[in-house]
Each structure stands twice: as structure tokens, then as C-alpha cells.
Design an enzyme around this catalytic site. Structure first.
Site, PDB file in Angstrom:
ATOM      1  N   TYR A 101      -3.292 -13.720  -6.018  1.00  0.00           N
ATOM      2  CA  TYR A 101      -4.163 -12.965  -6.618  1.00  0.00           C
ATOM      3  C   TYR A 101      -5.218 -13.340  -7.648  1.00  0.00           C
ATOM      4  O   TYR A 101      -5.897 -14.475  -7.072  1.00  0.00           O
ATOM      5  CB  TYR A 101      -3.355 -13.444  -8.231  1.00  0.00           C
ATOM      6  N   LYS A 117      -8.920   8.167   3.604  1.00  0.00           N
ATOM      7  CA  LYS A 117      -8.412   9.804   4.019  1.00  0.00           C
ATOM      8  C   LYS A 117      -9.777   9.288   5.491  1.00  0.00           C
ATOM      9  O   LYS A 117      -9.611   8.844   6.355  1.00  0.00           O
ATOM     10  CB  LYS A 117      -8.582  11.195   3.084  1.00  0.00           C
ATOM     11  N   ARG A 131      -5.651   1.918   2.162  1.00  0.00           N
ATOM     12  CA  ARG A 131      -4.668   2.976   1.458  1.00  0.00           C
ATOM     13  C   ARG A 131      -5.294   2.178  -0.093  1.00  0.00           C
ATOM     14  O   ARG A 131      -5.207   0.982   0.056  1.00  0.00           O
ATOM     15  CB  ARG A 131      -2.809   2.974   1.117  1.00  0.00           C
ATOM     16  N   GLU A 133      -7.048 -11.548 -11.118  1.00  0.00           N
ATOM     17  CA  GLU A 133      -6.623 -10.815 -11.488  1.00  0.00           C
ATOM     18  C   GLU A 133      -8.784 -10.909 -12.473  1.00  0.00           C
ATOM     19  O   GLU A 133      -8.934 -12.083 -12.152  1.00  0.00           O
ATOM     20  CB  GLU A 133      -6.110 -10.854 -12.765  1.00  0.00           C
ATOM     21  N   ASP A 168     -13.434  14.142  -7.822  1.00  0.00           N
ATOM     22  CA  ASP A 168     -12.251  13.346  -7.101  1.00  0.00           C
ATOM     23  C   ASP A 168     -12.758  14.262  -6.240  1.00  0.00           C
ATOM     24  O   ASP A 168     -12.703  15.120  -4.594  1.00  0.00           O
ATOM     25  CB  ASP A 168     -11.483  13.892  -7.188  1.00  0.00           C
ATOM     26  N   THR A 206     -10.484   8.473  -2.670  1.00  0.00           N
ATOM     27  CA  THR A 206      -9.668   7.674  -2.225  1.00  0.00           C
ATOM     28  C   THR A 206     -10.487   6.948  -0.823  1.00  0.00           C
ATOM     29  O   THR A 206     -10.817   7.225  -0.107  1.00  0.00           O
ATOM     30  CB  THR A 206      -7.789   7.609  -1.534  1.00  0.00           C
TER      31      THR A 206
HETATM   32  N1  DSN Z   1      -1.475  13.101  -1.121  1.00  0.00           N
HETATM   33  C1  DSN Z   1      -2.797  13.723  -1.033  1.00  0.00           C
HETATM   34  C2  DSN Z   1      -3.061  15.268   0.005  1.00  0.00           C
HETATM   35  O1  DSN Z   1      -2.428  15.159   0.652  1.00  0.00           O
HETATM   36  O2  DSN Z   1      -3.710  15.290  -0.146  1.00  0.00           O
HETATM   37  C3  DSN Z   1      -2.994  13.614  -2.250  1.00  0.00           C
HETATM   38  O3  DSN Z   1      -2.979  12.698  -2.706  1.00  0.00           O
END
Ligand code: DSN
Length: 419
Positions: free
Chosen positions: A55, A231, A237, A57, A201, A228
Site C-alpha cells: 500500500y 494501448k 493496464r 497512499e 485524451d 492509458t
Molecule cells: N475500451 C477502449 C477502446 O477500446 O477504445 C476505450 O476505453
């Protein structure tokens, strides 16, 4: 096999069998969902490490629990590397994933009820960009802009008129199914006219920005960029909020203690590793290859008379209008391609007359195929398989023949993190 997996095999064979099945599935076919990727073995090691026990925090140097020597090291590494890679003044690497990171920005920089100008979901925006079904859509006053009917790109005259009318506190760009580049300077000019905060974003194309293959919003004076990490960046993740210095304090407070408790330090360690990789020439080459492959796939599909939303792509995404191209809705197209071991996702297209579970298109992307080493020539072969399958979705013997070809083809390409 490493000792962790050996323990799993011995003690929970059901979960072990599912894990092995998923590995086999990921190797056997071509992964074209644009938000998915194959991460690095080092990232898998960090995710499965003892950092998951801890943890933490708070932030480095200011934690609410003891024993933070090594967690501080990895969080500082992740923050410093993020600032370097994205050329920004501040980085928060704790958001648990994409939705939390966007929520932290809205809740930290705005008041409930404030107006945010963002892209409509069916035109490429994300649920967290104010879709009426999302909690954020209920908390904030989202005004939506759309793409234009002629070439499917953003209509800045309409966007500016909307900004002047609604005086948003924030203007948001960056999308999940928009295949074109973004004119950050044009967004910034509109935002400056109305005094709005600028946010991108970059979840989908964060890796392409990190690899210098696509424009960086900070080079155009943007205030906040979220992305994120799983990707195009190829990490675990997770999510990051990157910003200019004046927003740093509010964003940090919003992530913790505002929205989250303890960060997932195994993911933070994996983010540090991912950002280290993003600093290499081989990652920059990967980012360029993702774009080259997307263009090659788009050109091959267009050459076969397929219809792509906006007529092509500038990034890693293609949105294929399957109704126009093959007389198939997106669900049937997705299922047909699944039958030949090509994984895509059904996709609503701008002003789609069809419902989300049976929309008019599919979304396709090249980050994962490129991570396996597939090239532009391979994209041409892939387009031929896709078109042959989609032209005969009920011809079981043709689908079986294509499936065998695709599976044999995939055997040439090792999967990072598995092989
Ligand atoms: N689930 C993602 C996507 O496939 O673009 C976005 O959150």
C-alpha cells in the site's frame, strides 16, 4: 516455466488452463482491436511482482504508510520518464485506468455543472467524454461537437460557434474511433478565445506521441494530456495524467485522496518500465511502423472497394463501414472475422442508424500486429483475407480455408511476452 506459473499449475489447474488457453488464443490469430496490444515480458514480470503486496497512499516522500523505499524509487522513475517522453512539466502515474484518469481531471479542475466541449460518442468520443449514460455525463454539462458530413473530419467552424455560444470551461479532444490526426493549434485557438482549459485524451495514440510519430499536444500549448498505458504505449493496464505545472497540485489531489486510495504499485513499476522502453529508438521505429501498417491496410482495403469512414487514416485506426462495403452489420462482420482468427470490434459510425450492439461498422487497428513484427506487405495479405471472408460470411468452407491460412501465417510471428 517460472516458479509463479508452476505454483499456479499445481494449485489451481482451472485458472492455469484458462491462462494457457488465452495465451494460445493470442498467438493463433491476428489481433486488430486498436486498443489492444502485446506488452513486454518485463512488464508481465513487474505486474506479477511483490509490488502488488504494497500500500502506498500518497506520493513519493509523502506517504501514509511506512516501507516505501522501493515504491518511491519506481514512482519517481515513472514520473520522470513520463515527463521526458511526453515533454511535459508534471506527471501523475497513479490512475488505475482510463476512466479514473479522465474523471480525476474533470473533478480536480472543474466544478460539477461546468460545461465541457467534447466529441460525441458515435463520432469518436469516449464514454467518459460525457456520454449521457456515464456518471460524468450526469455530473458535468457536456456539449458535444461532431465530425462534418463531407469528409468526416472535425468541423472547426461549427466547433468554434459552439464554443462561443456555450463558453465551456474545458475543451477536450482525443478519441477512440476517429482515424484522423488532430489540429491541436486550431483547438488551442478556440479555447483561448473563450478562456477554456485544453485537454487531450491521448489514450489510443499515447504511444504514437511518445514515439514522436504523431504530434504532441504539449508542443501546441495544451494544459492537460491523459493517456492509458496499455494501448499503443504497450504497457500495463493503467492511466496517467500529464500536465503543465499550474495544474499539478489540483490533479494530484484529485487522483489521491479525491478519487482513489492506494495506487497499484505493481502497475506503476510496469509503467516505469514501459516509459523506459518508449525512450528507445526501437520504440520510435515501432510507432512509425504502426502508422505505416495502418496506411497500408487502409490502402489495400480501399483498393478492394471497401468504404472507410473519412476515406482513410492518419493514425493507427481504421473504421470500416461494413454495411456499405459488404452489406453486413458490424456484429456479423466481427463474427465473420472471428471465424477466420482475425479479431476486430463492432463499431458505431457517425450518425449510425443502427443500434450499438448491431452497428454499421467495425474498428480495426495495427498496434498489436505491428508488435508481432508484421509489415506493410503483411497488411496487404491481411486485407485480402478480410475481404474474402466478409464477401462470403456464410460460406463455411471458405471461412475454414481462410482460417487455416491465417493460423499458419501467424506461426511465423512470435508474440512478445509469450514466446
Ligand atoms: N475500451 C477502449 C477502446 O477500446 O477504445 C476505450 O476505453
Amino acid at each position: 516455466m517460472d516458479s509463479h506459473l508452476a505454483a499456479l499449475e499445481a494449485n489451481d489447474p482451472d485458472v492455469f488452463a484458462a491462462l494457457k488457453g488465452e495465451e494460445a488464443r493470442q498467438k493463433a490469430g491476428i489481433e486488430l482491436i486498436p486498443s489492444e496490444n502485446y506488452t513486454y515480458p518485463e512488464v508481465l514480470a513487474a505486474l506479477g511482482s511483490v509490488f502488488t503486496n504494497k500500500y502506498s497512499e500518497g506520493y513519493p516522500g509523502r506517504r501514509y504508510y511506512g516501507g516505501q523505499t522501493y515504491t518511491d524509487t519506481i514512482e519517481n522513475l515513472a514520473r520522470d520518464r513520463a515527463k521526458e517522453v511526453f515533454r511535459c512539466e508534471h506527471a501523475n502515474v497513479q490512475p488505475l485506468s482510463g476512466s479514473a484518469m479522465n474523471q480525476a481531471v474533470y473533478l480536480g479542475l472543474l466544478e460539477p455543472g461546468d460545461t465541457i466541449l467534447a466529441m460525441d460518442l458515435s463520432h469518436g468520443g469516449h464514454l467518459t467524454h460525457g456520454a449521457p449514460v456515464s456518471h460524468m455525463g450526469k455530473l458535468f454539462n457536456f456539449v458535444r461537437y461532431v465530425t462534418g458530413p463531407v469528409d468526416g473530419s472535425i468541423d472547426f467552424d461549427a466547433l468554434r460557434a459552439s464554443a462561443l455560444e456555450h463558453k465551456p470551461k474545458m475543451i477536450l479532444c482525443g478519441y477512440t474511433s476517429y482515424p484522423r490526426d488532430i489540429d491541436y493549434a486550431a483547438f488551442k485557438a478556440v479555447a483561448d478565445e473563450v478562456g477554456a482549459i485544453t485537454m487531450t485524451d491521448a489514450s489510443h495514440f499515447g504511444g504514437l506521441v511518445a514515439g514522436n510519430a504523431m504530434a504532441n499536444p504539449f508542443d501546441h500549448g495544451f494544459d492537460v494530456v491523459t493517456t492509458t498505458t496499455h494501448k499503443s504505449l504497450r504497457g500495463p493496464r493503467g492511466g496517467m495524467v500529464l500536465s503543465r505545472k499550474p495544474f499539478a497540485g489540483k490533479i494530484d489531489k484529485s487522483v489521491f485522496p479525491g478519487l482513489q486510495g492506494g495506487p497499484h504499485m505493481n502497475a506503476v513499476a510496469a509503467i516505469a518500465i514501459t516509459l523506459g522502453k518508449a525512450q528507445t529508438e526501437s520504440f520510435r521505429q515501432y510507432a512509425r511502423d504502426v502508422l505505416t501498417n495502418a496506411k497500408a491496410l487502409a490502402n489495400a482495403l480501399l483498393g478492394a472497394q471497401a468504404s472507410l469512414v473519412t476515406g482513410g487514416t492518419d493514425n493507427h485506426i481504421l473504421v470500416l463501414d461494413t454495411v456499405k462495403s459488404f452489406g453486413l452489420d458490424g456484429r456479423k462482420a466481427e463474427e465473420t472475422l472471428d471465424a477466420v482468427s482475425i479479431t476486430t470490434n463492432k463499431q458505431i459510425i457517425p450518425d449510425d442508424p443502427n443500434p450499438p450492439l448491431r452497428p454499421s461498422g467495425i474498428r480495426v487497428g495495427t498496434p498489436a500486429a505491428t508488435a508481432r513484427g508484421m509489415t506493410a506487405d503483411d497488411m496487404e495479405r491481411l486485407a485480402v483475407w478480410m475481404v474474402r471472408a466478409l464477401q462470403a460470411p456464410d460460406d463455411a468452407s471458405r471461412l475454414a480455408e481462410i482460417d487455416a491460412e491465417v493460423r499458419a501465417f501467424c506461426e511465423q510471428f512470435p508474440v512478445p511476452g509469450i514466446d
